[in-house]
Structure formats: structure tokens, C-alpha cells
Design a protein around this motif. Structure first.
Motif, PDB file in Angstrom:
ATOM      1  N   UNK A  97       0.821  -1.215   0.000  1.00  9.17           N
ATOM      2  CA  UNK A  97       0.000   0.000   0.000  1.00  9.17           C
ATOM      3  C   UNK A  97       0.856   1.267   0.000  1.00  9.17           C
ATOM      4  N   UNK A  98       2.071   1.201  -0.544  1.00  9.59           N
ATOM      5  CA  UNK A  98       2.925   2.393  -0.535  1.00  9.59           C
ATOM      6  C   UNK A  98       2.292   3.549  -1.289  1.00  9.59           C
ATOM      7  N   UNK A  99       1.842   3.306  -2.514  1.00  8.62           N
ATOM      8  CA  UNK A  99       1.360   4.434  -3.328  1.00  8.62           C
ATOM      9  C   UNK A  99       0.055   5.006  -2.794  1.00  8.62           C
ATOM     10  N   UNK A 100      -0.744   4.179  -2.134  1.00  2.00           N
ATOM     11  CA  UNK A 100      -1.942   4.694  -1.478  1.00  2.00           C
ATOM     12  C   UNK A 100      -1.553   5.567  -0.270  1.00  2.00           C
ATOM     13  N   UNK A 101      -0.532   5.142   0.469  1.00  2.00           N
ATOM     14  CA  UNK A 101      -0.031   5.939   1.590  1.00  2.00           C
ATOM     15  C   UNK A 101       0.586   7.237   1.066  1.00  2.00           C
ATOM     16  N   UNK A 102       1.335   7.136   0.010  1.00  2.00           N
ATOM     17  CA  UNK A 102       1.952   8.294  -0.653  1.00  2.00           C
ATOM     18  C   UNK A 102       0.881   9.323  -1.018  1.00  2.00           C
ATOM     19  N   UNK A 103      -0.203   8.852  -1.598  1.00  2.00           N
ATOM     20  CA  UNK A 103      -1.286   9.752  -1.998  1.00  2.00           C
ATOM     21  C   UNK A 103      -1.927  10.418  -0.784  1.00  2.00           C
ATOM     22  N   UNK A 104      -2.147   9.658   0.270  1.00  3.37           N
ATOM     23  CA  UNK A 104      -2.762  10.216   1.480  1.00  3.37           C
ATOM     24  C   UNK A 104      -1.835  11.221   2.163  1.00  3.37           C
ATOM     25  N   UNK A 105      -0.545  10.906   2.223  1.00  3.12           N
ATOM     26  CA  UNK A 105       0.412  11.788   2.909  1.00  3.12           C
ATOM     27  C   UNK A 105       0.658  13.070   2.141  1.00  3.12           C
ATOM     28  N   UNK A 106       0.437  13.042   0.827  1.00  3.30           N
ATOM     29  CA  UNK A 106       0.647  14.233   0.003  1.00  3.30           C
ATOM     30  C   UNK A 106      -0.659  14.946  -0.352  1.00  3.30           C
ATOM     31  N   UNK A 107      -1.756  14.522   0.223  1.00  2.29           N
ATOM     32  CA  UNK A 107      -3.028  15.206  -0.037  1.00  2.29           C
ATOM     33  C   UNK A 107      -2.935  16.658   0.425  1.00  2.29           C
ATOM     34  N   UNK A 108      -3.708  17.513  -0.195  1.00  2.00           N
ATOM     35  CA  UNK A 108      -3.712  18.936   0.173  1.00  2.00           C
ATOM     36  C   UNK A 108      -3.976  19.082   1.666  1.00  2.00           C
ATOM     37  N   UNK A 109      -3.087  19.791   2.354  1.00  2.00           N
ATOM     38  CA  UNK A 109      -3.248  20.042   3.786  1.00  2.00           C
ATOM     39  C   UNK A 109      -2.758  18.937   4.700  1.00  2.00           C
ATOM     40  N   UNK A 110      -2.301  17.812   4.143  1.00  2.00           N
ATOM     41  CA  UNK A 110      -1.899  16.676   4.982  1.00  2.00           C
ATOM     42  C   UNK A 110      -0.674  16.992   5.827  1.00  2.00           C
ATOM     43  N   UNK A 111       0.336  17.610   5.245  1.00  2.00           N
ATOM     44  CA  UNK A 111       1.566  17.834   6.006  1.00  2.00           C
ATOM     45  C   UNK A 111       1.367  18.847   7.130  1.00  2.00           C
ATOM     46  N   UNK A 112       0.372  19.719   6.983  1.00  2.00           N
ATOM     47  CA  UNK A 112       0.106  20.692   8.044  1.00  2.00           C
ATOM     48  C   UNK A 112      -0.416  20.025   9.314  1.00  2.00           C
ATOM     49  N   UNK A 113      -0.946  18.811   9.187  1.00  2.00           N
ATOM     50  CA  UNK A 113      -1.436  18.070  10.352  1.00  2.00           C
ATOM     51  C   UNK A 113      -0.318  17.342  11.081  1.00  2.00           C
ATOM     52  N   UNK A 114       0.877  17.352  10.494  1.00  2.00           N
ATOM     53  CA  UNK A 114       2.009  16.700  11.126  1.00  2.00           C
ATOM     54  C   UNK A 114       2.031  15.205  10.864  1.00  2.00           C
ATOM     55  N   UNK A 115       3.128  14.589  11.277  1.00  2.00           N
ATOM     56  CA  UNK A 115       3.295  13.156  11.079  1.00  2.00           C
ATOM     57  C   UNK A 115       3.708  12.472  12.377  1.00  2.00           C
ATOM     58  N   UNK A 116       2.937  12.754  13.438  1.00  2.00           N
ATOM     59  CA  UNK A 116       3.132  12.052  14.694  1.00  2.00           C
ATOM     60  C   UNK A 116       2.618  10.629  14.593  1.00  2.00           C
ATOM     61  N   UNK A 117       2.815   9.855  15.641  1.00  2.00           N
ATOM     62  CA  UNK A 117       2.469   8.433  15.607  1.00  2.00           C
ATOM     63  C   UNK A 117       0.988   8.209  15.290  1.00  2.00           C
ATOM     64  N   UNK A 118       0.098   8.938  15.958  1.00  2.00           N
ATOM     65  CA  UNK A 118      -1.340   8.747  15.722  1.00  2.00           C
ATOM     66  C   UNK A 118      -1.727   9.160  14.308  1.00  2.00           C
TER      67      UNK A 118
END
Length: 255
Positions: free
Chosen positions: A153-174
Motif C-alpha cells: 500500500x505504498x502508493x496509497x499511503x503516498x497519496x494520502x500523505x501528500x493530499x492537500x493540507x496533509x503535512x500541516x497536520x504533522x506526522x506524529x504516531x497517531x
């Protein structure tokens, strides 16, 4: 093996390839990029008329292409972080960070068009390299993307992590767990274990060191069959480079 210290650029800072040799065996490739430096232009705003390109493709399709860099393509059929046929005539390698704004722009605006035009017909293979340069969260999400890949599921994760506004939510464990659910990763416990594993750290380190070895110091950085491209360039920059690389590859193959 110690790593070079590289000051990360912010998404608003032009990116460039710089020669940073981390091992003697790749000093030649790094020196090459020291002579041929590609400075990225700021991605054009919506509706902007044209943009300069760091990957101008001349009448000679071999101009700006280096065999030393073309050899960085792995072409491993078992690579879970790659998209497209292993024997595709063109390989685009992307060195990127999930916290990089320009990387997100490429992922949303340019990559889908390349997939549709070139990957689907067998011309292009895209190989991802985790190149985290923005600190601990960058490292964590890089390992998480690798863990998602272990379950296909790498490319699906890639798409979710790069969605508009995703990085502003941070990448903490939860947040990473939430992205895994969004990506459809089936085994959450395995995902969490894999994300924190030494195998994940080794995989990310391998990608990172390859990027530093070839001279990349900021994100996104690309190679198209040995042609360096720096920054989230306009779609036309990539199509010109891919078309030229495909013509050259097919001519060599006698097709």
C-alpha cells in the motif's frame, strides 16, 4: 559511515543539486553534478504563462544525460516503492520528503499525469527514494511509507500523505496510523512494528545515502535515465525529458 551535513531548504527556497560525496567510490558522480548544476525555478502559480525549465531538452537527446547517474535505477521487480514495469525504457527516480511542499505539488499536479501518459503504456517506471531532510517527523513518515509498502500500500499511503493540507497536520504516531488506515493498510499492528523496525531504518538510510552520493541536497530531486531535474518543474519539463529518453532507449534497442 558519517553523513554529510546538509542544510535543508524550505519549500519556498529554490532547490539545487550540489556535489556532496559521502564515499570515495561515487566521487566522480558528485563531481559531475558539481560542474553541471541545476537550479530549480519556483513552480508557476495557477494560470501563469510559461515557466523556465532546468531540464531543457536540446535537439541532441543525450545532452545533459550521464551514464554514471543512469546506473542509480534499481529496476528491481520486487521493489514495493516502485511503479511500472521493471523493463520500461525510461526510469524516473524521485528523491523526496513527505514534509516538502514542492514534493506534494509534484505528487498532486504532475505525477498523476505522468502515470496516465507513460506508466500505463509501459514507457515509464517511477522509483521512489525516501530522502527525509526536515527532521524527526520526516524520518518517521519515511519509515511509515516503507512499512505501508511491505503490505502493498505504498502508493496509497503516498497519496494520502501528500493530499492537500496533509503535512500541516504533522506526522506524529497517531497521524501516521490514521494515514495507514486511509491508505487501506490491512494489518495495523504489523504496520506499527514495521515502521519502528531496523529494516525500515536501513531502507530509508540506503535511499538517503544514495541521494547524497549523487549530489542531491534538497527536495524534490529527480533523475530521468541519468538526466538530473531539480524541483517541482512544470509538466512539460518531465514530458520532454521522458520523450527524449524513450527515443534514445528505443534507438539503442533497435526499435
Amino acid at each position: 559511515m558519517s553523513k554529510p551535513v546538509s542544510k535543508p531548504s524550505t519549500p519556498s527556497t529554490p532547490s539545487k543539486f550540489k556535489p556532496i560525496a559521502v564515499v570515495a567510490g561515487v566521487a566522480a558522480a558528485a563531481a559531475l553534478l558539481g560542474v553541471v548544476s541545476y537550479t530549480a525555478t519556483k513552480p508557476p502559480s495557477p494560470g501563469a504563462a510559461g515557466s523556465s525549465s532546468v531540464a531543457e531538452v536540446s535537439a541532441d537527446p543525450s545532452a545533459g544525460v550521464y551514464a554514471e547517474l543512469e546506473a542509480y535505477a534499481r529496476r528491481d521487480p520486487a521493489d514495493k516503492l516502485a511503479l511500472g514495469r521493471a523493463d520500461a525504457p525510461v526510469v524516473l527516480i524521485e528523491y523526496a520528503d513527505f514534509k516538502c511542499g514542492y514534493c506534494g505539488k509534484f505528487a498532486r499536479d504532475t505525477e498523476p499525469a505522468l502515470v496516465k501518459k507513460y506508466v500505463e503504456n509501459g514507457t515509464l517506471r517511477i522509483e521512489w527514494r525516501n530522502f527525509p531532510i526536515f527532521g524527526e517527523e520526516s524520518e518517521a513518515v519515511a519509515r511509515a511509507s516503507w512499512a505501508a509498502g511491505q503490505q502493498g500500500r505504498f502508493w496509497e499511503f503516498h497519496r494520502a500523505a501528500y493530499a492537500e493540507g496533509a503535512k500541516e497536520k504533522g506526522f506524529g504516531r497517531e497521524r501516521l496510523a490514521a494515514l495507514a488506515r486511509e491508505a487501506g493498510v490491512p494489518d495495523a499492528a504489523r504496520f506499527a512494528k514495521d515502521s519502528d523496525s531496523e529494516a525500515a531504518r536501513d531502507a530509508v538510510r540506503k535511499d538517503q545515502e544514495q541521494g547524497y552520493e549523487l549530489g542531491a541536497s534538497s527536495t524534490p530531486s529527480f533523475l530521468v535515465n541519468g538526466r538530473p531535474i531539480a524541483g517541482a518543474q512544470p509538466l512539460e519539463t518531465f514530458t520532454e525529458a521522458i520523450d527524449a529518453a524513450a527515443r534514445t532507449a528505443r534507438a539503442k534497442a533497435g526499435r
